[in-house]
Design a protein around this motif. Structure first.
Motif, PDB file in Angstrom:
ATOM      1  N   THR A  25      46.933  32.823  38.921  1.00  0.00           N
ATOM      2  CA  THR A  25      45.636  32.973  38.303  1.00  0.00           C
ATOM      3  C   THR A  25      45.351  32.083  37.101  1.00  0.00           C
ATOM      4  OG1 THR A  25      46.441  35.046  37.361  1.00  0.00           O
ATOM      5  CG2 THR A  25      44.964  35.308  38.949  1.00  0.00           C
ATOM      6  N   VAL A  26      46.357  31.778  36.491  1.00  0.00           N
ATOM      7  CA  VAL A  26      46.330  30.854  35.223  1.00  0.00           C
ATOM      8  C   VAL A  26      46.811  29.693  35.165  1.00  0.00           C
ATOM      9  CG1 VAL A  26      45.367  32.713  33.864  1.00  0.00           C
ATOM     10  CG2 VAL A  26      47.835  32.446  33.988  1.00  0.00           C
ATOM     11  N   SER A  44      35.148  38.396  35.538  1.00  0.00           N
ATOM     12  CA  SER A  44      34.103  39.510  35.620  1.00  0.00           C
ATOM     13  C   SER A  44      32.849  39.330  34.925  1.00  0.00           C
ATOM     14  CB  SER A  44      34.619  40.564  35.510  1.00  0.00           C
ATOM     15  OG  SER A  44      33.877  41.686  35.027  1.00  0.00           O
ATOM     16  N   MET A  45      33.052  38.788  33.779  1.00  0.00           N
ATOM     17  CA  MET A  45      31.700  38.510  33.146  1.00  0.00           C
ATOM     18  C   MET A  45      31.154  37.602  33.383  1.00  0.00           C
ATOM     19  SD  MET A  45      33.149  38.797  29.053  1.00  0.00           S
ATOM     20  CE  MET A  45      33.276  40.674  28.337  1.00  0.00           C
ATOM     21  N   GLN A  51      41.996  36.252  32.285  1.00  0.00           N
ATOM     22  CA  GLN A  51      41.148  35.504  33.319  1.00  0.00           C
ATOM     23  C   GLN A  51      40.200  36.504  34.062  1.00  0.00           C
ATOM     24  OE1 GLN A  51      41.828  35.655  36.896  1.00  0.00           O
ATOM     25  NE2 GLN A  51      40.831  34.016  37.513  1.00  0.00           N
ATOM     26  N   GLN A  52      40.984  37.675  34.474  1.00  0.00           N
ATOM     27  CA  GLN A  52      40.083  38.634  35.238  1.00  0.00           C
ATOM     28  C   GLN A  52      38.785  39.176  34.454  1.00  0.00           C
ATOM     29  OE1 GLN A  52      40.504  39.930  38.358  1.00  0.00           O
ATOM     30  NE2 GLN A  52      41.750  38.179  38.867  1.00  0.00           N
ATOM     31  N   LEU A  53      39.122  39.579  33.129  1.00  0.00           N
ATOM     32  CA  LEU A  53      37.858  40.003  32.252  1.00  0.00           C
ATOM     33  C   LEU A  53      36.742  38.829  32.348  1.00  0.00           C
ATOM     34  CD1 LEU A  53      39.828  41.568  29.431  1.00  0.00           C
ATOM     35  CD2 LEU A  53      38.208  42.882  30.816  1.00  0.00           C
ATOM     36  N   LEU A  96      45.075  41.187  41.376  1.00  0.00           N
ATOM     37  CA  LEU A  96      45.647  41.803  40.520  1.00  0.00           C
ATOM     38  C   LEU A  96      46.956  42.564  41.027  1.00  0.00           C
ATOM     39  CD1 LEU A  96      42.984  43.319  38.249  1.00  0.00           C
ATOM     40  CD2 LEU A  96      44.728  41.875  37.597  1.00  0.00           C
ATOM     41  N   ILE A 156      38.013  46.977  34.605  1.00  0.00           N
ATOM     42  CA  ILE A 156      37.442  45.805  33.736  1.00  0.00           C
ATOM     43  C   ILE A 156      35.973  45.730  34.148  1.00  0.00           C
ATOM     44  CG2 ILE A 156      37.365  43.435  34.425  1.00  0.00           C
ATOM     45  CD1 ILE A 156      40.303  43.240  34.842  1.00  0.00           C
ATOM     46  N   ARG A 157      35.544  46.117  35.296  1.00  0.00           N
ATOM     47  CA  ARG A 157      34.055  46.189  35.883  1.00  0.00           C
ATOM     48  C   ARG A 157      33.271  47.334  34.784  1.00  0.00           C
ATOM     49  NH1 ARG A 157      36.398  42.805  38.120  1.00  0.00           N
ATOM     50  NH2 ARG A 157      35.382  41.213  39.255  1.00  0.00           N
ATOM     51  N   SER A 177      38.913  41.287  43.170  1.00  0.00           N
ATOM     52  CA  SER A 177      39.792  41.039  41.787  1.00  0.00           C
ATOM     53  C   SER A 177      41.083  42.148  42.156  1.00  0.00           C
ATOM     54  CB  SER A 177      38.685  41.672  40.929  1.00  0.00           C
ATOM     55  OG  SER A 177      39.559  41.628  39.609  1.00  0.00           O
ATOM     56  N   GLN A 200      34.297  48.302  31.881  1.00  0.00           N
ATOM     57  CA  GLN A 200      34.300  47.762  30.592  1.00  0.00           C
ATOM     58  C   GLN A 200      33.194  46.663  30.411  1.00  0.00           C
ATOM     59  OE1 GLN A 200      37.189  46.145  27.947  1.00  0.00           O
ATOM     60  NE2 GLN A 200      38.746  47.130  29.196  1.00  0.00           N
ATOM     61  N   THR A 201      33.017  45.737  31.130  1.00  0.00           N
ATOM     62  CA  THR A 201      32.263  44.527  30.929  1.00  0.00           C
ATOM     63  C   THR A 201      30.653  45.156  31.210  1.00  0.00           C
ATOM     64  OG1 THR A 201      32.730  43.897  33.172  1.00  0.00           O
ATOM     65  CG2 THR A 201      33.569  42.941  31.360  1.00  0.00           C
ATOM     66  N   ALA A 219      36.701  50.996  25.569  1.00  0.00           N
ATOM     67  CA  ALA A 219      37.600  50.314  26.244  1.00  0.00           C
ATOM     68  C   ALA A 219      38.969  50.952  26.178  1.00  0.00           C
ATOM     69  CB  ALA A 219      37.684  48.767  25.583  1.00  0.00           C
ATOM     70  N   ALA A 229      34.415  43.310  26.012  1.00  0.00           N
ATOM     71  CA  ALA A 229      35.302  44.075  26.800  1.00  0.00           C
ATOM     72  C   ALA A 229      36.797  43.571  26.060  1.00  0.00           C
ATOM     73  CB  ALA A 229      35.598  43.531  28.133  1.00  0.00           C
ATOM     74  N   GLU A 255      30.728  36.846  36.661  1.00  0.00           N
ATOM     75  CA  GLU A 255      29.893  37.259  37.515  1.00  0.00           C
ATOM     76  C   GLU A 255      28.707  37.944  37.198  1.00  0.00           C
ATOM     77  OE1 GLU A 255      33.009  39.717  39.469  1.00  0.00           O
ATOM     78  OE2 GLU A 255      33.967  37.706  40.272  1.00  0.00           O
ATOM     79  N   GLN A 256      28.902  38.619  36.133  1.00  0.00           N
ATOM     80  CA  GLN A 256      27.683  39.528  35.882  1.00  0.00           C
ATOM     81  C   GLN A 256      26.592  38.578  34.813  1.00  0.00           C
ATOM     82  OE1 GLN A 256      28.715  43.198  33.853  1.00  0.00           O
ATOM     83  NE2 GLN A 256      30.834  42.897  34.984  1.00  0.00           N
TER      84      GLN A 256
END
Ligand SMILES: Nc1ncnc2c1ncn2[C@@H]1O[C@H](COP(=O)(O)OP(=O)(O)OP(=O)(O)O)[C@@H](O)[C@H]1O
Ligand SMILES: Nc1ncnc2c1ncn2[C@@H]1O[C@H](COP(=O)(O)OP(=O)(O)OP(=O)(O)O)[C@@H](O)[C@H]1O
Ligand SMILES: [Mg+2]
Ligand SMILES: [Mg+2]
Lengths: 525, 334, 300, 353
Positions: free
Chosen positions: C214-215, B200-201, B195-197, C12, C259-260, C8, C262-263, C269, B183, B203-204
């Motif tokens: 978040t970070v 998500s990974m 962080q979100q990307l 966001l 995002i989902r 998510s 993409q991954t 992308a 991604a 989670e998968q």
């Protein structure tokens, strides 16, 4: 005191009275324009005082100074017999003075109640006490004898209601001097009458009112004293006893007679504008035109009379194409125009004088020249898309000349003209191209006597040139004077068509929906 | 940076003057530019040279005039980090033979031009191999049984996919069944996106995510920490940012390269006309020494990585270079 | 999957909601705030810094908000008192703010893009016992930080404030018609400044949500254009709190979705990442066309 | 004579005061950080205008933002507030690079004209959807054009990555354009090229359009009085659509010229937010053509000098940004002194009328 004072000035009497608000030797210039020159004004407490004068005579300028929105170059403002400096509207408000300007200070997005209390909201525990607000609002409305739906949005109410709210707002805020700049200019006669009654009630309750009007009848009807301004100077201050129409008209105009309107007999030509079964809705989706049919012939003025809100605005807009219609047809000659854009309709020979001069009639920030040439006709002033400066110049001069507009330079912004002159520009522009159909909506609103006469002249000239004129006006007498026939609307339908010479009462009856069937032959389906 | 003191390059004192043209992303990218600048400063100090970094908001369009200006002023050595100057730099260099020029990340010709190329794919290969081995090491609580790992790039471009493809190749060579999620954040400075990307990974089913995305990568490391999984850092040693949750970092010694070039210049042995290849062999790229993750990885795996490294150095393993070779079939990132 | 996307999306959306509500307030007062990006980055920066110094997320949050209020106030003064064009002032303010923060990072803190203050405390996540395990709902509401709840609370509170307080009424009046409000004696410039300060403070809160949420670090580009997305959101919502917040949520949802996608692989992308922007255009077009069809008056 | 004086005072008030103030504020920042403001400003001036080659660099930096400034002004005149010139510039540049790279063997003028035409079309294409939405259904163009910038960025990335990728480059870019398609430099080796002439021609066209054409008249009318224009039967929809699409076309041309004249291909970082700088320039100039030119040169000078000044003074680029932003802010601010002058001017104008 005043060098131009005429023999009719009885200022000595007025001066004897206590002056609640007034001006002494006030001067105010804008560049070379001397808007006020040595102006004197004395408003006795508890009276209704009218200020009259031609467009540009300096009336609004004076009012603005009385309210602290502007300051005199010299001379002074008088409050309760004392000369004062008003540095801002706050200072005026603190002295119990309130102003309703020509431009309404109603905020369209707010409800009427919100508009009423804005700036002086009752509060309880940090929040606006809407209950208390509502209670005082109801009480005010009750005292003033008006009926208001307080939770309506201002933008959804008529201009008459908004005008009333402005006045009630001043009372709500404890103003005891109410200055009203042309409060009735945009009102229909019935609405204006109601407003005048409200003013009288407020006076009877002890308040002082100062108002501007071009309508001498209402001045005569209500004013206790009248001050006449001409070219920035006070020319007369008259008590009620000495006030009548001709006297006032003479004082306002000064030298030179008021041009008179003569309507020549004229044989109308073929049908030019044919409207059949027209239906349309207003912005809120309420049906305002319900199957209206009529025709207008070449060289004929069809007046449209109606109580405000009975569909005349929608009709004017539908005819020119600002409003899309729901059903029916509009023809110019043999051509159906109701699906055409406004631009195409104009190209087909239609012209339009909008009731909303400031937004639709003129582009105030653009130059006079730009305003004078507006319309699809500009292509005629150009070669290969480029303006021919000579043709533009000629056209501008024609338009401004035709309407006898008083202006500095054609490059000045339209906003620099007085209201009457602005309206002349509109009329000049709309009639110069010899339109087949002229839709004129409230063409004399806010215009002084001389201007009105001139505008009437222009309308009649269009008629003489063979235009089919549809004239919308809230002045019944204006309609009676100019119209060859009068179409009366009631609830979006024709309640009758009357020939020239119909009486006020007859028209009034039809406006209220009484009266018989339309005269046969006058309205064709 | 920051002390606005004058450091005119014309009065070349000591070892001469240098200029460092900063590439897109600018200083503060937490990777390439910052690292080069660090080495540049070190090199200046070591060799008694003077010089400054030069940034431009429009480094692509303004490149040529800036380079020429440096040539006009007789700067001794100009190091250009911006890859898009590959066309203009040789032209300018030919017009200014008295100045030495260095182009990083792209190759340029000329007697007074040296090029520096990094073989990031080689280091990434090792990272991929390590990830593939570790993702089945379920004795590690940060690892699940799924054979899934991830890659997050800052932008989808050849320069970034050079890392991605090496990583995938390394993973597949170890175990063809390992699935590599890819991604892109489209931003090198958006930790939240990173962080979100990463989340998500995870989670998968991924348990190791390699981030090549500058400042965005810090968000990936954060996500690893929050989810108690692994991230792989890049450029500098990022292992300490979240001790135990950064499996390793793929080091790219841009700083060392800068120091080397400046030293050579100061010594009068500027490698004009040459291309410096900085791969595993030259120690230009490589993995960290797993300071915090040694135990979790286990010695066997560490030995295997060392073996793979040697095979690459010996040329027994050829790692795919996207920049030179285009995209291979096994990459399906787009 | 869907609950992960929703969770998510909410995460966001939080920074966007704060910034967009700030923008909406300022817009209600009659000023289009292009400087949201600047206020956000200020909040993110000061929030991270102070949380690091004091080790308290509360102090960090408050400091970030105060800093945003100050930058919001300064920007507003430039617009209201010096009559600067709001668009230019906003654009210029963004450039200056990013310049100043970048400069401070390098000259004072000796770091380049990223600042990770020692001892920075992130926003705590509030796990709601019982709910946490409920499917979907648990993912949506449990484990969120206080700013998430504040964002949710902010919408009805703002609706109420607009309708029921003097501040709200005068603000709306000023925005709807400045000359009319001024002629009623309202201090319109002051009201606008107040709105500008609140806009700055709220946008800064959005920034805090980025750096402490978040970070837990600061990056000089971490707002990544969110200020402009917030701008689009309050335009979209016509500055009304609920629609504005929903616009943010819509954007957040499509961002989470991309995002989902993409991954999960298989798509470019570059193309997938345009999804939220395309969604905004499509929704705007549909609502716009429907609204147009309903009105019969064809004049601007 | 008095007119000349007034013009001079106008320039002094509208341009001089803000620049001066920005310099003072920037100077304070500089001094506070230990630099000598006068030395920095002196350097900036010489780096911007100090020699023919520096003037050349400044003009090269001026060219793209001159295009985008005109583009923005073109739409704003029609009352359409586009922020989408950036997207048009980018897609125009990409298109020109792709088409231009296929122009090997085609004679120069033809190659250039064909390539630029393609860029212009691409720029217009970006503006098409927002233009239709706004002109037909009154859908707000600010949001849609902003969104299209992001969409174009993704689209451009995908196109380059999937179809036009040149091998052997560290980061994604297209092939170089054919030599015949390059816009010749005006004074080699400087980067200022025929694109500047094109931009100036567009500027003259903009002036003629707004001043002397009927459609230009309609632009002014629609832009300043939309309801009036509708009621007058002016071509409101056409004007708004033309304004938005025209801005896209000009932006696309700018991107094309930038590709053919300076970068010679499309690569990441192709546009340094030129579209947004263009907005600032158009608004600062209040849409006046001369103002647009002056504004573009000012920002061009800051960009060009801002980079090379670092060769002489160790100055972080952020200080240049701060300076640029401050100039922008103060250029639109009105101060007590100028307001007083404005008032006097008004009085005098009144006196002359
Ligand atoms: N702010 C201003 N700047 C320049 N000229 C002004 C200004 N305000 C008023 N004037 C000029 O002063 C004169 C008097 O204007 P004023 O508005 O007082 O007239 P008025 O009597 O109210 O006219 P009307 O009946 O049309 O409302 C006019 O010539 C007008 O153009
Ligand atoms: N913005 C407004 N515009 C017009 N009318 C309003 C507005 N707000 C409230 N009102 C009217 O004012 C009155 C009181 O409003 P308020 O909201 O205080 O009522 P309420 O909800 O019954 O109060 P409470 O719950 O505090 O007893 C109602 O008649 C309401 O219709
Ligand atoms: Mg008046
Ligand atoms: Mg696993």
């Amino acid at each position: 005191m005043n060098p131009t004072t005429g023999s009719t000035l009885s200022g000595s009497d007025a001066a004897a009275a206590r002056c609640r608000i007034g001006a002494r030797m006030v001067c105010r210039s804008f560049g070379a324009v001397r808007a006020n020159v040595d102006v004197d004004l004395t408003v006795r407490p508890g009276t209704v005082h009218a200020v009259v004068g031609e467009n540009g005579a300096g009336k609004s300028t004076l009012m603005r100074m009385l309210y602290g929105l502007d300051r005199p170059d010299s001379g002074s403002i008088v409050i309760d017999d004392a000369e004062v400096e008003l540095s801002s509207p706050r200072a005026a408000i603190d002295r119990g003075i309130g102003l309703v300007q020509q431009e309404l200070a109603i905020i369209p997005d707010l409800t009427l109640l919100e508009n009423l209390v804005l700036g002086a909201e009752p509060r309880r525990a940090g929040r606006i006490d809407w209950k208390a607000a509502r209670a005082s609002a109801d009480q005010l409305a009750g005292e003033a004898g008006v009926d208001v739906d307080w939770s309506a949005r201002a933008s959804e109410t008529s201009i008459a209601i908004q005008q009333q709210i402005e006045i009630l707002r001043l009372v709500y805020r404890g103003a005891d001097v109410l200055i009203l700049d042309e409060p009735t200019a945009v009102l229909a006669p019935a609405q204006a009458d109601e407003l005048l009654r409200l003013m009288a009630r407020l006076r009877d309750a002890g308040r002082t009112l100062l108002f501007i009007s071009h309508k001498l009848d209402e001045v005569v009807a209500i004013a206790d004293d009248v001050t006449v301004l001409r070219a920035g100077r006070t020319v007369a201050q008259l008590p009620r006893a000495e006030v009548d129409r001709p006297v006032l008209a003479g004082l306002i105009i000064g030298e030179g007679a008021l041009p008179t309107t003569t309507v020549r007999e004229q044989q109308a030509g073929d049908d030019v504008l044919t409207v059949a079964d027209l239906t349309a809705r207003d912005d809120k989706g309420v049906q305002k035109l319900a199957g209206l049919s009529f025709t207008v012939r070449a060289g004929e003025i069809l007046g449209v009379a109606a109580v405000a809100g009975n569909g005349q605005e929608e009709l004017a807009e539908a005819l020119i194409g600002i409003r899309t219609i729901e059903g029916g047809s509009i023809r110019v000659g043999d051509r159906r125009v109701d699906r055409l854009s406004l631009r195409r309709r104009r190209q087909a020979g239609m012209a339009y004088v909008s009731a909303d001069r400031k937004h639709e009639g003129l582009a105030l920030s653009l130059s006079l020249a730009d305003n004078a040439i507006a319309g699809p006709g500009i292509s005629g002033l150009a070669r290969f898309g480029f303006f021919s400066p000579r043709r533009v110049r000629e056209r501008v001069q024609q338009v401004l000349g035709l309407a006898a507009v008083k202006y500095g330079g054609s490059g000045d912004p339209a906003s620099s003209l007085s209201g009457g002159n602005q309206q002349r520009v509109v009329l000049g522009r709309e009639t110069i191209g010899r339109p087949r159909v002229l839709v004129a909506s409230q063409p004399t609103r806010g215009v002084d006597l001389r201007g009105i006469a001139y505008i009437h002249e222009l309308l009649l000239r269009a008629r003489a040139d063979g235009a089919a004129v549809v004239l919308f006006s809230e002045e019944i007498d204006e309609l009676r004077e100019l119209s060859d026939r009068i179409l009366v609307l009631h609830r979006g339908e024709s309640s009758g068509t009357l020939p020239r010479g119909a009486g006020r009462a007859e028209i009034g009856d039809l406006m209220l929906g009484h009266g018989g069937a339309p005269e046969s032959g006058e309205v064709r389906a | 940076a920051g002390d606005g003191g004058s450091s005119g390059s014309t009065d070349s004192a000591g070892g001469g003057s240098a200029a460092l043209i900063i590439a897109q992303g600018g200083l503060g990218d937490e990777s390439y530019n910052d690292l080069a600048y660090k080495g540049f400063q070190q090199g200046l100090a070591d060799n008694g040279m003077q010089g400054s970094p030069i940034e431009s908001d429009d480094v692509v369009g303004q490149g040529e005039q800036v380079l020429r200006r440096a040539g006009d002023e007789g700067v001794g050595v100009v190091i250009d980090l911006e890859y898009s100057h590959a066309e203009i730099l040789p032209k300018v260099a030919a017009d200014y033979p008295d100045t030495d020029w260095v182009l990083v990340n792209a190759e340029a010709k000329g007697d007074n031009v040296a090029s520096v190329l990094f073989q990031e794919q080689e280091g990434s290969y090792l990272a991929g191999a390590l990830a593939a081995m570790q993702t089945v090491n379920t004795s590690d609580p940060k690892i699940n049984a799924d054979k899934v790992i991830g890659f997050i790039g800052g932008a989808q471009s050849a320069g970034i996919d050079k890392f991605a493809v090496g990583y995938i190749q390394g993973a597949h060579d170890v175990d063809p069944d390992v699935k590599v999620l890819t991604a892109y954040s489209n931003d090198f400075g958006d930790p939240t996106k990173g962080q979100q990307l990463a989340q998500s990974m995870y989670e998968q089913g991924a348990d190791i995510v390699y981030a090549v995305a500058g400042g965005t990568g810090t968000g990936v490391i954060q996500a690893a920490k929050d989810a108690n999984r692994y991230a792989i850092g890049v450029d500098t040693d990022q292992d300490g940012l979240a001790q135990g949750n950064v499996l390793t970092s793929m080091l790219k010694h841009t700083d060392v390269a800068m120091e080397t070039v400046l030293k050579d210049f100061a010594d009068g042995s500027f490698p004009g006309g040459q291309t410096l290849q900085l791969g595993l062999k030259e120690d230009g790229v490589g993995l960290t020494d797993f300071q915090y993750t040694k135990d979790a990885i286990g010695q066997a795996t560490i030995d295997k990585i060392a073996d793979l490294k040697q095979q690459i150095i010996d040329g027994k393993i050829q790692v795919w270079n996207v920049v030179d070779q285009g995209y291979p079939d096994f990459y399906s990132g787009n | 999957m869907i609950d992960a996307i929703l969770a998510s999306a909410l995460t966001l959306s939080v920074p966007l909601v704060f910034a967009a509500l700030g923008g909406a307030i300022h817009r209600q007062a009659g000023v289009v705030n292009i400087g949201l990006e600047a206020h956000m980055i200020t909040g993110a920066f000061i929030g991270a810094l102070l949380s690091g110094w004091t080790g308290s997320w509360i102090v960090g949050t408050i400091a970030g908000v105060v800093a945003g209020a100050i930058t919001g106030g300064i920007m507003s003064l430039l617009i209201t008192r010096l009559h600067g064009n709001e668009i230019i002032v906003g654009l210029g303010f963004n450039i200056v703010t990013f310049g100043v923060i970048g400069y401070l990072l390098r000259s004072v803190f000796g770091v380049s893009g990223t600042l990770q203050p020692e001892g920075l405390e992130r926003l705590p996540s509030l796990v709601i016992p019982g709910v946490a395990d409920v499917p979907v709902l648990g993912a949506i509401v449990s484990g969120k930080d206080p700013l998430f709840w504040l964002a949710i609370l902010a919408v009805p509170v703002l609706v109420w404030l607009f309708a029921h307080t003097r501040w709200g009424l005068r603000l709306r009046a000023t925005g709807a018609s400045e000359p009319a409000s001024a002629s009623l004696g309202l201090r319109t410039a002051g009201i606008r400044d107040g709105a500008g300060i609140i806009a700055g403070a709220l946008a800064a809160l959005g920034g805090v949500a980025l750096s402490l949420g978040t970070v837990g670090l600061f990056n000089e580009n971490m707002t990544a254009g969110r200020g402009y997305v917030a701008l689009a959101a309050f335009y979209f919502g016509r500055s009304r709190p609920l629609p504005t917040a929903l616009a943010c949520l819509l954007f957040g949802f499509f961002d989470a979705l991309q995002i989902r996608i993409q991954t999960s692989g298989g798509f470019s992308a570059d193309i997938v990442s345009t999804l939220p922007y395309v969604a905004v255009v499509v929704v705007l077009a549909i609502t716009g066309i429907r609204q147009y069809a309903r009105s019969s008056r064809k004049i601007a | 004579m008095t007119r000349l004086l007034e013009a001079v005072r106008n320039v002094a008030v509208h341009a001089g005061v803000p620049v001066l103030l920005a310099l003072v504020i920037g100077g304070i920042v500089l001094a506070a950080t230990g630099a000598n403001p006068f030395a920095v400003y002196g350097r900036l001036a010489t780096e911007a205008f100090g020699s023919p080659s520096r003037i050349n660099a400044t003009l090269a930096a001026t060219t793209p933002i001159l295009f985008t400034g005109i583009a923005a002004a073109f739409a704003y005149r029609a009352g359409a507030f586009t922020v989408g010139v950036e997207g048009s510039f980018v897609l125009g540049g990409l298109t020109a690079s792709v088409i231009g790279s296929q122009m090997g063997g085609v004679p120069g003028p033809i190659a250039i004209v064909v390539t630029l035409a393609a860029a212009v079309l691409a720029g217009g294409l970006v503006a098409l959807v927002p233009a239709l939405l706004r002109s037909l259904w009154n859908v707000d163009e600010v949001v849609t054009t902003l969104m299209f910038n992001f969409i174009v960025a993704g689209l451009a990335g995908w196109l380059v990555q999937s179809f036009f990728l040149a091998p052997g480059q560290a980061n994604s870019s297209t092939e170089y354009v054919a030599e015949s398609a390059e816009l010749p430099p005006l004074a080699p080796p400087g980067q200022t090229n025929v694109g500047l002439i094109v931009a100036l021609l567009v500027l003259v066209g903009y002036f003629l359009w707004m001043r002397y054409t009927t459609i230009g008249y309609e632009f002014r009318a629609v832009g300043s009085a939309p309801r009036f224009s509708t009621a007058q039967g002016l071509r409101v929809r056409t004007v708004i659509a033309t304004g938005l699409i025209g801005a896209g076309l000009i932006g696309g041309l700018g991107g094309g010229a930038h590709a053919l004249g300076v970068v010679h291909r499309y690569s990441e970082g192709f546009s340094a937010s030129f579209g947004f700088t263009g907005i600032a320039i158009a608004l600062l100039a209040r849409f006046n053509p001369i103002g647009i030119l002056v504004g573009a040169i000012l920002f061009g000078a800051l960009n060009a000098a801002g980079a090379t000044v670092q060769l002489f003074i160790n100055l972080p680029v952020q200080l240049i940004d701060i300076l640029e932003g401050t100039v922008m802010i103060f250029a639109v601010a009105t101060f007590v002194l100028p307001r007083f002058l404005t008032r006097r001017r008004r009085l005098q104008r009144g006196g002359a009328a």
